[in-house]
Design a protein around this motif. Structure first.
Motif, short mmCIF file in Angstrom:
data_model
loop_
_atom_site.label_atom_id
_atom_site.label_comp_id
_atom_site.label_asym_id
_atom_site.label_seq_id
_atom_site.Cartn_x
_atom_site.Cartn_y
_atom_site.Cartn_z
N LEU A 1 -0.78 4.38 0.37
CA LEU A 1 -1.97 5.20 0.54
C LEU A 1 -1.59 6.57 1.09
O LEU A 1 -0.66 6.68 1.88
N LEU B 1 0.83 -1.19 0.00
CA LEU B 1 0.00 0.00 0.00
C LEU B 1 0.87 1.25 0.00
O LEU B 1 1.83 1.35 0.73
N ALA C 1 -1.30 2.36 -4.80
CA ALA C 1 -0.55 1.19 -4.35
C ALA C 1 0.21 0.62 -5.52
O ALA C 1 -0.06 0.94 -6.67
N PRO D 1 -9.14 5.82 -1.66
CA PRO D 1 -8.40 6.23 -2.87
C PRO D 1 -9.28 6.86 -3.94
O PRO D 1 -8.85 7.77 -4.65
N TYR E 1 -6.95 0.07 -5.51
CA TYR E 1 -6.36 1.22 -4.83
C TYR E 1 -6.20 2.44 -5.71
O TYR E 1 -5.62 3.44 -5.29
#
Length: 346
Positions: free
Chosen positions: A18, A16, A317, A257, A313
């Motif tokens: 994020l 990830l 990601a 996201p 994502y």
């Protein structure tokens, strides 16, 4: 944290990356005279005693209240001085000696010294360690004993050489140094009356709603830029997002996201940083059916990591090549996972 037996083979899906924090354009801070930052998160802490928590919501608040002997450098996993100014290790790798910073006080006015370090560690060593100390065994499991050599020197004697020991001392759970006087005063209630040496001190906790911290006027280091931090909590994602867009809070985490573009279109500054986390599936290799290596390979090749990273994502990601994210020591960029190949999987 439960310990699981057996050998694990990791089927890594995505690393990830994020966005961690979303800042509005400073309007909320300006409205409060620039003296308050309001941060919105999904849930509140489980508690504020470093020895007894392991969750991110608690750590985010505690990191402002407590400090460790060492800390991670900004943006990396390198270690730098914290409450300790210097340290060395014996030739056999079993004794770590730390020189402590002088003139530091806890928020209750009591002095920070080697005895406070010894107390903070020994409360998490056998026979004092309890089942509600989730990181104690991980952080201090290698420690045989800890000694206060003098007021400003502390020595850890390990059971055997353990290279990650100083890095573990930089973690927020377990390793921060607490006020012995405050623990003696509050007992089990110390988790709701935290006292450390950090740049902010605890003021109030309205359960389920918010926590208020204020600037520590006696802080040994560079003083914080704002007078107070307010941590607000709500499981209502839409409500949190709405307050961020309206400017009634300064920042929030946990943004989906798919909402990044929406926020940017509305003038919200989105801060994106690579995460130190990995999402994965794991096989128990010591029990059927995944004790069969061919089945493990088949499942791995049946999963399209690249598509998962892109679709789930939304560009926040990237597919992982192994069990560690790039920031963690031991990461190998040359690792090659099994390729996506549904025909070969069949």
């Amino acid at each position: 944290m439960r310990n699981r037996t057996g050998i694990w083979a990791l089927l890594v899906l995505v690393v990830l990356v994020l966005p961690l924090v979303f800042w509005y354009r400073g309007q909320a801070s300006e409205r409060a005279g620039g003296q308050t930052i309001t941060f919105y998160q999904e849930i509140g802490p489980c508690g504020l005693d470093p020895a007894r928590v392991a969750d991110g919501a608690s750590a985010r608040v505690m990191a402002n209240i407590f400090e460790n002997l060492v800390r991670y450098k900004e943006g990396s996993t390198e270690i730098e001085p914290g409450l300790a100014t210097a340290w060395d290790v014996s030739p056999d790798g079993r004794e770590w000696t730390f020189k402590l910073r002088k003139g530091v006080k806890f928020h209750d006015g009591t002095p920070f010294n080697a005895r406070a370090v010894k107390f903070s560690v020994e409360r998490q060593l056998p026979p004092n360690r309890t089942d509600d100390m989730p990181y104690a065994a991980f952080t201090f499991g290698p420690v045989e004993r800890v000694e206060a050599v003098d007021d400003h020197t502390v020595k850890f004697i390990l059971k055997k050489p353990y290279a990650p020991f100083p890095a573990n001392l930089a973690m927020c759970p377990a390793a921060p140094i607490v006020s012995p006087a405050a623990v003696a005063k509050h007992g089990e209630d110390f988790r709701v009356h935290p006292v450390g040496t950090g740049p902010y001190r605890f003021v109030a906790w309205d359960r389920g709603r918010q926590i208020v911290l204020e600037r520590n006027p006696d802080y040994w280091g560079e003083p914080p830029a704002t007078q107070r931090i307010v941590f607000k909590f709500s499981r209502d994602y839409a409500a949190r997002l709405g307050e961020l867009i309206r400017g009634s809070v300064d920042a929030m985490d946990g943004v989906n996201p798919q909402d990044v573009k929406k926020l940017e279109d509305k003038g919200v500054k989105v801060i994106k940083e690579p995460g130190m986390n990995v999402n994965y599936f794991a096989f128990f290799c010591d029990r059927p059916p995944f004790d069969n290596v061919k089945l493990r390979r088949a499942v791995s090749m049946a999963i399209d990591r690249q598509r998962l990273a892109a679709r789930l994502y939304r560009g926040s990601a990237r597919a992982a090549n192994g069990p560690l994210p790039p920031f963690v020591p031991g990461y190998d960029p040359k690792l090659k996972p099994l390729p996506y190949n549904p025909e070969k999987a069949r």
